[in-house]
Design a protein around this motif. Structure first.
Motif, PDB file in Angstrom:
ATOM      1  N   LYS A  25      -0.918   7.959  -4.349  1.00  0.00           N
ATOM      2  CA  LYS A  25      -0.199   6.782  -4.881  1.00  0.00           C
ATOM      3  C   LYS A  25       0.381   7.038  -6.272  1.00  0.00           C
ATOM      4  CE  LYS A  25      -2.172   2.901  -2.342  1.00  0.00           C
ATOM      5  NZ  LYS A  25      -3.060   1.721  -2.410  1.00  0.00           N
ATOM      6  N   GLY A  26      -0.384   7.749  -7.087  1.00  0.00           N
ATOM      7  CA  GLY A  26       0.075   7.995  -8.457  1.00  0.00           C
ATOM      8  C   GLY A  26       1.303   8.904  -8.503  1.00  0.00           C
ATOM      9  N   VAL A  83      -3.021   3.278 -10.771  1.00  0.00           N
ATOM     10  CA  VAL A  83      -1.941   3.750  -9.904  1.00  0.00           C
ATOM     11  C   VAL A  83      -0.634   3.051 -10.269  1.00  0.00           C
ATOM     12  CG1 VAL A  83      -1.030   3.573  -7.558  1.00  0.00           C
ATOM     13  CG2 VAL A  83      -3.321   4.481  -7.924  1.00  0.00           C
ATOM     14  N   ALA A  84      -0.718   1.706 -10.354  1.00  0.00           N
ATOM     15  CA  ALA A  84       0.472   0.932 -10.692  1.00  0.00           C
ATOM     16  C   ALA A  84       1.019   1.371 -12.057  1.00  0.00           C
ATOM     17  CB  ALA A  84       0.135  -0.555 -10.705  1.00  0.00           C
ATOM     18  N   SER A 120      -4.901   5.877  -3.065  1.00  0.00           N
ATOM     19  CA  SER A 120      -5.216   6.209  -4.452  1.00  0.00           C
ATOM     20  C   SER A 120      -6.204   7.376  -4.494  1.00  0.00           C
ATOM     21  CB  SER A 120      -5.763   4.988  -5.182  1.00  0.00           C
ATOM     22  OG  SER A 120      -6.806   4.428  -4.427  1.00  0.00           O
ATOM     23  N   GLN A 166      -8.801   1.502 -10.310  1.00  0.00           N
ATOM     24  CA  GLN A 166      -7.996   2.591  -9.743  1.00  0.00           C
ATOM     25  C   GLN A 166      -6.606   2.092  -9.328  1.00  0.00           C
ATOM     26  OE1 GLN A 166     -10.068   4.537  -6.590  1.00  0.00           O
ATOM     27  NE2 GLN A 166      -9.153   6.523  -7.054  1.00  0.00           N
ATOM     28  N   GLN A 167      -6.556   0.897  -8.691  1.00  0.00           N
ATOM     29  CA  GLN A 167      -5.262   0.353  -8.278  1.00  0.00           C
ATOM     30  C   GLN A 167      -4.388   0.069  -9.494  1.00  0.00           C
ATOM     31  OE1 GLN A 167      -4.272   0.333  -5.170  1.00  0.00           O
ATOM     32  NE2 GLN A 167      -6.300   1.106  -4.590  1.00  0.00           N
ATOM     33  N   ARG A 168      -5.025  -0.468 -10.545  1.00  0.00           N
ATOM     34  CA  ARG A 168      -4.249  -0.785 -11.759  1.00  0.00           C
ATOM     35  C   ARG A 168      -3.702   0.509 -12.365  1.00  0.00           C
ATOM     36  NH1 ARG A 168      -4.104  -5.743 -11.708  1.00  0.00           N
ATOM     37  NH2 ARG A 168      -5.940  -7.029 -11.283  1.00  0.00           N
ATOM     38  N   LEU A 227       3.803   8.791  -6.195  1.00  0.00           N
ATOM     39  CA  LEU A 227       4.838   8.259  -5.309  1.00  0.00           C
ATOM     40  C   LEU A 227       6.197   8.238  -6.025  1.00  0.00           C
ATOM     41  CD1 LEU A 227       5.304   6.826  -2.537  1.00  0.00           C
ATOM     42  CD2 LEU A 227       5.084   4.677  -3.797  1.00  0.00           C
ATOM     43  N   GLU A 278      -0.927  -4.168 -17.555  1.00  0.00           N
ATOM     44  CA  GLU A 278      -1.718  -3.568 -16.478  1.00  0.00           C
ATOM     45  C   GLU A 278      -2.902  -2.799 -17.059  1.00  0.00           C
ATOM     46  OE1 GLU A 278      -0.062  -4.138 -13.290  1.00  0.00           O
ATOM     47  OE2 GLU A 278      -2.168  -3.905 -12.772  1.00  0.00           O
ATOM     48  N   THR A 289      -0.520  -5.698  -5.869  1.00  0.00           N
ATOM     49  CA  THR A 289       0.017  -5.008  -7.052  1.00  0.00           C
ATOM     50  C   THR A 289       0.764  -3.744  -6.631  1.00  0.00           C
ATOM     51  OG1 THR A 289      -2.196  -5.468  -7.850  1.00  0.00           O
ATOM     52  CG2 THR A 289      -0.674  -4.432  -9.412  1.00  0.00           C
ATOM     53  N   SER A 321       0.693   4.251 -13.526  1.00  0.00           N
ATOM     54  CA  SER A 321       1.317   5.568 -13.421  1.00  0.00           C
ATOM     55  C   SER A 321       2.735   5.454 -12.865  1.00  0.00           C
ATOM     56  CB  SER A 321       0.436   6.452 -12.534  1.00  0.00           C
ATOM     57  OG  SER A 321       1.178   7.511 -12.001  1.00  0.00           O
ATOM     58  N   LEU A 322       2.882   4.600 -11.813  1.00  0.00           N
ATOM     59  CA  LEU A 322       4.210   4.438 -11.215  1.00  0.00           C
ATOM     60  C   LEU A 322       5.180   3.785 -12.196  1.00  0.00           C
ATOM     61  CD1 LEU A 322       3.271   3.320  -7.585  1.00  0.00           C
ATOM     62  CD2 LEU A 322       3.840   5.600  -8.420  1.00  0.00           C
ATOM     63  N   GLN A 323       4.674   2.733 -12.909  1.00  0.00           N
ATOM     64  CA  GLN A 323       5.547   2.028 -13.858  1.00  0.00           C
ATOM     65  C   GLN A 323       5.982   2.965 -14.990  1.00  0.00           C
ATOM     66  OE1 GLN A 323       3.028  -1.221 -14.785  1.00  0.00           O
ATOM     67  NE2 GLN A 323       3.699  -2.441 -13.006  1.00  0.00           N
ATOM     68  N   THR A 352       4.801  -2.897  -6.927  1.00  0.00           N
ATOM     69  CA  THR A 352       5.259  -1.752  -7.729  1.00  0.00           C
ATOM     70  C   THR A 352       6.036  -0.761  -6.864  1.00  0.00           C
ATOM     71  OG1 THR A 352       3.125  -2.009  -8.800  1.00  0.00           O
ATOM     72  CG2 THR A 352       4.498  -0.189  -9.547  1.00  0.00           C
ATOM     73  N   HIS A 378      -3.229  -4.092  -1.245  1.00  0.00           N
ATOM     74  CA  HIS A 378      -3.174  -4.486  -2.664  1.00  0.00           C
ATOM     75  C   HIS A 378      -1.778  -4.983  -3.022  1.00  0.00           C
ATOM     76  CE1 HIS A 378      -6.638  -1.639  -2.730  1.00  0.00           C
ATOM     77  NE2 HIS A 378      -7.152  -2.671  -3.375  1.00  0.00           N
ATOM     78  N   MET A 392       9.474  -2.048  -6.126  1.00  0.00           N
ATOM     79  CA  MET A 392      10.342  -1.919  -7.286  1.00  0.00           C
ATOM     80  C   MET A 392      10.811  -0.461  -7.422  1.00  0.00           C
ATOM     81  SD  MET A 392       9.488  -3.570 -10.951  1.00  0.00           S
ATOM     82  CE  MET A 392       8.056  -2.583 -11.309  1.00  0.00           C
ATOM     83  N   LEU A 393       9.854   0.462  -7.273  1.00  0.00           N
ATOM     84  CA  LEU A 393      10.159   1.883  -7.454  1.00  0.00           C
ATOM     85  C   LEU A 393      11.138   2.383  -6.395  1.00  0.00           C
ATOM     86  CD1 LEU A 393       7.813   4.640  -8.508  1.00  0.00           C
ATOM     87  CD2 LEU A 393       8.879   4.939  -6.285  1.00  0.00           C
TER      88      LEU A 393
END
Lengths: 115, 585
Positions: free
Chosen positions: A103-104, B410-411, A82, B406-408, A106, B440, A12, B413-415, A16, A10, A19-20
């Motif tokens: 993933k959430g 996840v992103a 995920s 789910q991927q969105r 990380l 997102e 996206t 949550s990280l952001q 992310t 993915h 960046m993190l």
């Protein structure tokens, strides 16, 4: 600075995560969208760490981890997904990876804890 | 064909004239010792062949067997020229005399079609003609013995006097004649061995009589070399001659026999089908009656538009020219099934027709059973496919959720985590991260909405089919014409099926058809809801290729509905669904 290769299909998530990790002082030296490319990139780039997704389009993340860690002087592998680690049972432990981060959750600190 | 009939009558009349000439030649002959016998039997044999041949010709104008049999008759008359007292006429008669024998060989080898098969039959007949008319020529030219009776004229064709050489050649041609007869007999026996029972029954009289003629002929040819006594040769010759004389009647007997046995067979069939104690399966009864163990029955499924076997499996009827013939069976003007039988029986179509008529009632009963079995099988298949489809849909949902929302999340949550860490030290970066997070989140919501609609659109439940299809049309990337929708609500399962027919069809139009324009029509027709989606695109859609259309067909089958796809290449596509519905009068 710890060098990192991100293997995930993915875009996206790759963007992310880069960046993190960069914000937290890691050096992201490469990205790969599937298992085969990931294994090749690990051999070429010699990163300290491979952040490896479990669900890849071509190979299973666990077997990718086994193949990367089978080499002498191999990088540390951290699996991510995920899904939750409880979805995978004993597979993580048997893969040669240092551990699993959802993933959430990380973060640089979570990775540092496993290394 | 009255023209043919007149011509054949004329031909028979010519035959009568030949017979009269034959009688005259015999009566005036100086060397015929049995005048009375020859004057009666000779013309009768010739007329027997000409008459029977003309009759067969008239009954089956395209079959060459009739003409061939007529030719044997005329060749026989030509042979009577040996009764002449004129040396030239007598010698010519002796030379062409064997023609009728060669024609008999050709006739029995080409029975029943009148055409010679390539290979052995054709080769044998060619050798027979060469033997009779080319190899015997030197016998005449070298003053050979014509084997005529005492007092017969001399050989008028002799040019050189060398009877020794001539007679040696004569012996050789006789031996070759024996070879021809033996090969012919072998072909006939082999043919009987390979024949199907109906063929054997129809051919038996002709075959056995023909074989007797050929064997007799062969033995007469071989008699000199083998050294058969005159008595034996005479007896064999006589038997062969009698068989030859009755050959036309054997042919007629074959015709009568199939006719007669047909009547008996159908009578027996009716009796068997109506006597409970002796009752066997219809297929067995028909197979016995027609004498065809390979006979098959297939049953017509009106609802599916094809034949099925007794077990309810789909059956294809054989093509023309495959060695199998098909007789459709009707009852009260409706097709109920077909008998697939050995094409050899086609020579006797009335028999198959009579049997089919006798079997129609029971075939109709068995058709209903076959229909039921086919239905059960269809239901089992479609139920299994429905389970498969629903499993497939669940897998697809899991994947869509995993790859999409789910991927969105996840992103997101990280952001948000990053923004939280930046909020005090670097508020500007934190603001950008929060903006990205909002975008997102919007995309995640949109994907979830799309997914939910795919499971079951809320608008369909709340506002009905019309509104739901209008929404589909609005979201489609090309103009979609909507015919007025039914105002009353249809039963919920019908509405849902109709909705997915339109949704899947419009998705396909957008993906594959390159169409400029599509239209949707939903109507009620005679107890059915009819949904039709058409476009002006490239066509060529294959309902069996993708999972989409097949999934639709299965959904519809669960409601007893049917999906039709018309999609000629270059001619646009029409998808039509018919769903039974109690309120769709």
């Amino acid at each position: 600075m710890t060098t990192v290769l991100i293997v995930d299909d993915h875009p996206t998530f790759r963007a992310t995560a880069r960046m993190l990790l960069e914000a937290e002082g890691y050096d992201v030296v490469g990205e790969a969208p599937d298992g085969t490319t990931g294994i090749a990139a690990a051999g070429e780039l010699h990163p300290d760490l491979v952040l490896l997704d479990v669900n890849l389009p071509d190979l299973d993340g666990f077997s990718v981890a086994q193949r990367i860690t089978a080499v002498h002087g191999a990088p540390a592998v951290v699996l991510t997904s995920s899904r939750d680690s409880s979805d995978f049972g004993p597979l993580v432990a048997g893969s040669g990876a240092r551990g699993f981060i959802s993933k959430g959750e990380l973060s640089g600190a979570a990775i540092a804890e496993l290394l | 064909m009255p023209g043919l009939r007149r011509a054949l009558l004329a031909l028979f009349f010519v035959g009568v004239l030949c017979a009269a000439a034959d009688v005259a030649l015999v009566l005036t002959s100086d060397h015929e010792t049995q005048k009375a016998l020859a004057a009666i039997i000779g013309p009768l044999i010739g007329l027997g062949f000409v008459g029977t041949g003309a009759f067969a010709w008239w009954r089956r104008p395209l079959n060459r067997f009739g003409p061939l049999m007529t030719a044997v008759g005329f060749a026989w008359f030509i042979g009577a020229l040996t009764e002449s007292n004129e040396a030239v006429v007598y010698t010519f008669g002796s030379y062409v005399g064997p023609l009728y024998l060669v024609l008999v060989v050709q006739m029995v080898l080409s029975f029943p079609s009148g055409r010679l098969d390539a290979g052995w039959p054709r080769a044998i007949v060619a050798v027979a003609y060469i033997d009779a008319f080319v190899l015997t020529l030197p016998v005449f030219l070298l003053d050979g013995n014509l084997n005529g009776p005492d007092g017969a004229p001399d050989n008028a064709f002799a040019i050189v006097h060398a009877p020794g050489v001539a007679n040696a050649i004569d012996v050789a041609t006789s031996l070759l004649g024996f070879g021809v007869a033996a090969a012919t007999a072998a072909v006939l026996i082999g043919r009987r061995r390979n024949a199907t029972p109906p063929q054997r029954r129809a051919q038996a009289p002709m075959l056995w009589t023909g074989l007797t003629v050929i064997v007799g002929l062969g033995l007469v040819f071989a008699s000199d070399t083998v050294g058969l006594s005159d008595e034996v040769t005479g007896l064999v010759g006589f038997v062969g001659f009698v068989a030859f004389a009755i050959l036309p009647f054997a042919f007629l007997a074959g015709l009568v026999r199939t006719r007669y046995s047909a009547a008996g067979a159908v009578g027996g069939l009716i009796e068997r089908l109506n006597t409970p104690e002796t009752r066997v399966s219809l297929r067995t009864a028909l197979s016995d009656a027609l004498g065809d163990p390979t006979l098959q029955l297939v049953y017509w499924r009106e609802s599916a538009g094809h034949y099925v076997t007794y077990d309810g499996h789909r059956a294809e009827v054989p093509e023309h020219g495959s060695g199998r013939a098909v007789a459709e069976v009707e009852r009260d003007g409706k097709r109920v099934g077909a008998i697939v039988y050995d094409a050899a029986l086609r020579d006797d179509p009335s028999l198959v027709r009579a049997a089919a008529a006798a079997a129609a009632l029971q075939l109709e009963n068995e058709r209903l059973e076959a229909e039921l079995r086919a239905r059960v099988e269809e239901l089992q298949t479609s139920r299994a496919r429905l389970v498969e489809v629903s499993m497939g849909e669940r897998r697809r949902l899991e994947r869509d959720l995993h790859d999409g929302a789910q991927q969105r999340l996840v992103a997101l949550s990280l952001q948000l985590g990053m923004a939280r860490r930046k909020v005090e030290a670097d508020p500007a970066t934190a603001g950008r991260l929060l903006d990205a997070s909002t975008a997102e989140l919007q995309r995640a919501l949109e994907e979830l909405r799309e997914l939910a609609r795919g499971i079951h659109p809320a608008i369909l439940t709340d506002r009905g089919l019309g509104a739901a299809i209008e929404a589909l049309a609005e979201r489609a990337p090309l103009p979609v014409d909507l015919d007025p929708m039914p105002e009353d609500r249809l039963p919920a399962p019908v509405e849902a099926a109709a909705y997915f027919v339109v949704a899947e069809s419009l998705t396909n139009v957008a993906k594959y058809s390159s169409a400029q324009h599509a239209s949707v029509r939903v109507g009620r027709d005679n107890g059915f809801a009819v949904i039709e989606v058409s476009d002006d695109g490239v066509g060529g859609a294959d309902p069996t290729a993708g999972t989409g259309l097949r999934g639709l067909a299965d959904r519809l089958a669960a409601l007893d509905g049917r999906l039709e796809v018309q999609s000629p290449p270059g001619g646009g596509t029409v998808i039509r669904a018919n769903i039974p519905c109690a309120t769709c009068a």
